[in-house]
Design an enzyme around this catalytic site. Structure first.
Site, mmCIF file in Angstrom:
data_model
loop_
_atom_site.group_PDB
_atom_site.id
_atom_site.type_symbol
_atom_site.label_atom_id
_atom_site.label_comp_id
_atom_site.label_asym_id
_atom_site.label_seq_id
_atom_site.Cartn_x
_atom_site.Cartn_y
_atom_site.Cartn_z
ATOM 1 C CE LYS A 218 -4.379 -1.846 1.144
ATOM 2 N NZ LYS A 218 -5.404 -2.120 2.120
ATOM 3 N NE ARG A 257 -7.555 -8.301 0.333
ATOM 4 C CZ ARG A 257 -7.025 -7.542 -0.621
ATOM 5 N NH1 ARG A 257 -6.030 -6.723 -0.367
ATOM 6 N NH2 ARG A 257 -7.493 -7.601 -1.848
HETATM 7 N N1 PMM Z 1 -7.425 -3.681 0.501
HETATM 8 C C1 PMM Z 1 -7.676 -3.746 -0.818
HETATM 9 C C2 PMM Z 1 -8.699 -4.577 -1.320
HETATM 10 N N2 PMM Z 1 -9.427 -5.337 -0.481
HETATM 11 N N3 PMM Z 1 -9.921 -6.069 1.707
HETATM 12 C C3 PMM Z 1 -9.718 -6.014 3.024
HETATM 13 N N4 PMM Z 1 -10.461 -6.745 3.863
HETATM 14 N N5 PMM Z 1 -8.747 -5.207 3.554
HETATM 15 C C4 PMM Z 1 -7.955 -4.425 2.780
HETATM 16 O O1 PMM Z 1 -7.101 -3.712 3.338
HETATM 17 C C5 PMM Z 1 -8.172 -4.438 1.366
HETATM 18 C C6 PMM Z 1 -9.179 -5.295 0.864
HETATM 19 C C7 PMM Z 1 -6.881 -2.913 -1.766
HETATM 20 O O2 PMM Z 1 -5.613 -3.424 -1.953
HETATM 21 P P1 PMM Z 1 -5.140 -4.330 -3.235
HETATM 22 O O3 PMM Z 1 -5.426 -3.526 -4.482
HETATM 23 O O4 PMM Z 1 -3.706 -4.550 -2.976
HETATM 24 O O5 PMM Z 1 -5.937 -5.605 -3.238
#
Ligand code: PMM
Length: 278
Positions: A218, A257
């Protein structure tokens, strides 16, 4: 999702973004074949759960059509769940959640915590699956306008707003023990807000539910590592993330995650060894 005992290490949720436009891996796994292959690779590297998403939530992103999102995620979920993987669907839409559960997903990961499409809560309740409710304030195209956490500060405000989402989930019929909460790093958050939340996860744990944390790749990591005014590129943040993982290992986080499953596993192995539990 049952709470992990305090002494246990977090579980690892590997990310499969079936999107042409994610900030972190946009376009790399945007066909069923490449996404499934990526999911298998993450499992081989030690992912406990695969999180499959068809909508990019990067700041400024526009939303796909429902049909597009369905086409992206459902075949990938069917294939990977059919092979025995524990699959989570990353969606804010009731219709997508419903199709994903029918295809074998056992976790609905809703970055809006039920705010974007409140019917998703009923779908989760009816589907008898786990629910991740993330802290969220607005869709990606507007979330930069919602970073004011006065007067109580980000930690207390996120605790309160997440508590409201937990109450809404339970009111919709989702058993409380099925709910996992997530501070939503990067979603309507300035970099300093993310660090404050990470430092005070104990406050959020006070809501009585397991926590999921998504920090991988991020932009607040890119900002931290900035040199000569240049933000560290998205593909060069994994060492900082691994350091964060090691520090989070005994902070009671239930699920991490992540994009980089291997580096995350390595960091957790180091943390376990330091606790005398290799
Ligand atoms: N961040 C992203 C997408 N989905 N879901 C949860 N539960 N928590 C998060 O911090 C989160 C998510 C965006 O990040 P990405 O583009 O790297 O998937």
């Amino acid at each position: 999702m049952t709470a992990t005992a305090a002494a246990r290490l977090p579980r690892v949720m590997g990310i499969v973004n079936v999107t042409p436009d994610s900030f972190s891996d946009g376009g790399r796994f945007d066909t069923t074949e490449t996404a499934v292959a990526h999911g298998r690779e993450l499992l081989a590297e030690g992912a406990d759960i695969l999180d499959i998403g068809g909508e990019s939530t990067r700041p400024g992103a526009t939303r796909p059509l429902v049909a597009e999102e369905l086409d992206r995620v459902v075949p990938v979920i069917r294939e990977l769940a059919g092979e025995g993987a524990v699959v989570s669907v990353d969606t804010m839409r009731a219709e997508v959640a419903e199709a994903a559960v029918a295809a074998g997903a056992t976790i609905v990961n809703d970055v809006s915590g039920g705010l974007a499409d409140p019917r998703i809560l009923e779908v989760v309740a009816a589907g008898d699956v786990d629910y991740v409710a993330m802290h969220w304030r607005a869709h990606a195209d507007r979330m930069r306008d919602f970073t004011d956490y006065s007067p109580d500060g980000v930690v207390e405000t996120v605790r309160r707003e997440l508590g409201e989402r937990l109450d809404a989930a339970v009111a919709a019929g989702i058993p409380v023990e099925r709910v996992v909460l997530d501070p939503g790093l990067g979603f309507a958050k300035e970099p300093r807000h993310n660090w404050e939340l990470l430092a005070r996860l104990d406050v959020l744990a006070g809501l009585g539910r397991p926590l999921l944390v998504g920090a991988s790749r991020k932009s607040f990591l890119g900002t931290l590592l900035r040199r000569d005014g240049e933000t560290r590129p998205v593909g060069e943040r994994e060492h900082a993330h691994a350091a964060l993982v090691a520090l989070l290992a005994d902070r009671g986080v239930d699920v991490l995650r992540v994009h980089d499953v291997r580096a995350t596993r390595d960091a957790l192995a180091v943390a376990a060894a330091m606790k005398g539990d290799p």
